[in-house]
Motif scaffolding. Structure first.
Motif, PDB file in Angstrom:
ATOM      1  N   ILE A 230       0.833  -1.201   0.000  1.00  0.00           N
ATOM      2  CA  ILE A 230       0.000   0.000   0.000  1.00  0.00           C
ATOM      3  C   ILE A 230       0.869   1.253   0.000  1.00  0.00           C
ATOM      4  O   ILE A 230       0.596   2.214  -0.735  1.00  0.00           O
ATOM      5  N   LEU A 231       1.918   1.271   0.794  1.00  0.00           N
ATOM      6  CA  LEU A 231       2.807   2.435   0.846  1.00  0.00           C
ATOM      7  C   LEU A 231       3.536   2.652  -0.478  1.00  0.00           C
ATOM      8  O   LEU A 231       3.677   3.792  -0.933  1.00  0.00           O
ATOM      9  N   VAL A 232       3.979   1.580  -1.095  1.00  0.00           N
ATOM     10  CA  VAL A 232       4.665   1.694  -2.385  1.00  0.00           C
ATOM     11  C   VAL A 232       3.692   2.197  -3.451  1.00  0.00           C
ATOM     12  O   VAL A 232       4.036   3.051  -4.265  1.00  0.00           O
ATOM     13  N   ALA A 233       2.469   1.682  -3.450  1.00  0.00           N
ATOM     14  CA  ALA A 233       1.467   2.134  -4.418  1.00  0.00           C
ATOM     15  C   ALA A 233       1.135   3.606  -4.193  1.00  0.00           C
ATOM     16  O   ALA A 233       1.001   4.373  -5.159  1.00  0.00           O
ATOM     17  N   ALA A 234       1.012   4.030  -2.953  1.00  0.00           N
ATOM     18  CA  ALA A 234       0.719   5.435  -2.657  1.00  0.00           C
ATOM     19  C   ALA A 234       1.869   6.334  -3.124  1.00  0.00           C
ATOM     20  O   ALA A 234       1.626   7.410  -3.684  1.00  0.00           O
ATOM     21  N   ALA A 235       3.103   5.900  -2.918  1.00  0.00           N
ATOM     22  CA  ALA A 235       4.257   6.678  -3.363  1.00  0.00           C
ATOM     23  C   ALA A 235       4.282   6.779  -4.886  1.00  0.00           C
ATOM     24  O   ALA A 235       4.587   7.853  -5.443  1.00  0.00           O
ATOM     25  N   ALA A 236       3.944   5.706  -5.575  1.00  0.00           N
ATOM     26  CA  ALA A 236       3.913   5.733  -7.034  1.00  0.00           C
ATOM     27  C   ALA A 236       2.825   6.678  -7.540  1.00  0.00           C
ATOM     28  O   ALA A 236       3.048   7.441  -8.486  1.00  0.00           O
ATOM     29  N   ILE A 237       1.668   6.649  -6.921  1.00  0.00           N
ATOM     30  CA  ILE A 237       0.572   7.540  -7.322  1.00  0.00           C
ATOM     31  C   ILE A 237       0.946   8.990  -7.071  1.00  0.00           C
ATOM     32  O   ILE A 237       0.712   9.859  -7.919  1.00  0.00           O
ATOM     33  N   LEU A 238       1.547   9.283  -5.923  1.00  0.00           N
ATOM     34  CA  LEU A 238       1.967  10.660  -5.633  1.00  0.00           C
ATOM     35  C   LEU A 238       3.034  11.136  -6.617  1.00  0.00           C
ATOM     36  O   LEU A 238       3.011  12.284  -7.054  1.00  0.00           O
ATOM     37  N   GLY A 239       3.955  10.277  -6.971  1.00  0.00           N
ATOM     38  CA  GLY A 239       4.975  10.629  -7.956  1.00  0.00           C
ATOM     39  C   GLY A 239       4.361  10.934  -9.308  1.00  0.00           C
ATOM     40  O   GLY A 239       4.741  11.893  -9.983  1.00  0.00           O
ATOM     41  N   PHE A 240       3.390  10.125  -9.717  1.00  0.00           N
ATOM     42  CA  PHE A 240       2.705  10.362 -10.988  1.00  0.00           C
ATOM     43  C   PHE A 240       1.962  11.685 -10.970  1.00  0.00           C
ATOM     44  O   PHE A 240       2.038  12.466 -11.921  1.00  0.00           O
ATOM     45  N   LEU A 241       1.252  11.968  -9.892  1.00  0.00           N
ATOM     46  CA  LEU A 241       0.497  13.213  -9.793  1.00  0.00           C
ATOM     47  C   LEU A 241       1.422  14.426  -9.764  1.00  0.00           C
ATOM     48  O   LEU A 241       1.098  15.480 -10.323  1.00  0.00           O
ATOM     49  N   TRP A 242       2.583  14.296  -9.127  1.00  0.00           N
ATOM     50  CA  TRP A 242       3.534  15.402  -9.080  1.00  0.00           C
ATOM     51  C   TRP A 242       4.045  15.720 -10.480  1.00  0.00           C
ATOM     52  O   TRP A 242       4.125  16.885 -10.877  1.00  0.00           O
ATOM     53  N   ASN A 243       4.374  14.671 -11.260  1.00  0.00           N
ATOM     54  CA  ASN A 243       4.830  14.890 -12.637  1.00  0.00           C
ATOM     55  C   ASN A 243       3.716  15.491 -13.489  1.00  0.00           C
ATOM     56  O   ASN A 243       3.965  16.360 -14.320  1.00  0.00           O
ATOM     57  N   LEU A 244       2.505  15.030 -13.301  1.00  0.00           N
ATOM     58  CA  LEU A 244       1.369  15.552 -14.057  1.00  0.00           C
ATOM     59  C   LEU A 244       1.158  17.030 -13.749  1.00  0.00           C
ATOM     60  O   LEU A 244       0.921  17.842 -14.652  1.00  0.00           O
ATOM     61  N   HIS A 245       1.269  17.399 -12.477  1.00  0.00           N
ATOM     62  CA  HIS A 245       1.114  18.804 -12.070  1.00  0.00           C
ATOM     63  C   HIS A 245       2.165  19.680 -12.752  1.00  0.00           C
ATOM     64  O   HIS A 245       1.863  20.759 -13.257  1.00  0.00           O
ATOM     65  N   ARG A 246       3.395  19.202 -12.772  1.00  0.00           N
ATOM     66  CA  ARG A 246       4.481  19.966 -13.381  1.00  0.00           C
ATOM     67  C   ARG A 246       4.254  20.128 -14.886  1.00  0.00           C
ATOM     68  O   ARG A 246       4.474  21.201 -15.448  1.00  0.00           O
ATOM     69  N   ASP A 247       3.782  19.067 -15.544  1.00  0.00           N
ATOM     70  CA  ASP A 247       3.520  19.135 -16.981  1.00  0.00           C
ATOM     71  C   ASP A 247       2.374  20.097 -17.298  1.00  0.00           C
ATOM     72  O   ASP A 247       2.431  20.841 -18.268  1.00  0.00           O
ATOM     73  N   VAL A 248       1.330  20.080 -16.478  1.00  0.00           N
ATOM     74  CA  VAL A 248       0.198  20.979 -16.694  1.00  0.00           C
ATOM     75  C   VAL A 248       0.631  22.428 -16.477  1.00  0.00           C
ATOM     76  O   VAL A 248       0.239  23.321 -17.236  1.00  0.00           O
ATOM     77  N   ALA A 249       1.447  22.676 -15.472  1.00  0.00           N
ATOM     78  CA  ALA A 249       1.937  24.033 -15.222  1.00  0.00           C
ATOM     79  C   ALA A 249       2.768  24.526 -16.404  1.00  0.00           C
ATOM     80  O   ALA A 249       2.645  25.685 -16.824  1.00  0.00           O
TER      81      ALA A 249
END
Length: 52
Positions: A8-27
């Motif tokens: 669960i912790l690894v999956a949460a870290a992967a999801i947060l990493g994906f969302l962080w990259n997505l945020h940067r790309d949208v910006a």
């Protein structure tokens, strides 16, 4: 820690990493769009050539 908790912790870290990259790309995309919008605004407000 149990194996389920680690998964669960690894999956949460992967999801947060994906969302962080997505945020940067949208910006980055928003910044590019604003720049293009400014270029088009300047182009459309320009008068015909030779009439000053």
């Amino acid at each position: 820690m149990e194996q389920d908790t680690i998964v669960i912790l690894v999956a949460a870290a992967a999801i947060l990493g994906f969302l962080w990259n997505l945020h940067r790309d949208v910006a980055d995309l928003l910044e590019r769009m604003a720049r293009l919008e400014g270029l088009f605004e300047g182009f459309t407000r320009r008068g015909p050539e030779g009439s000053q």
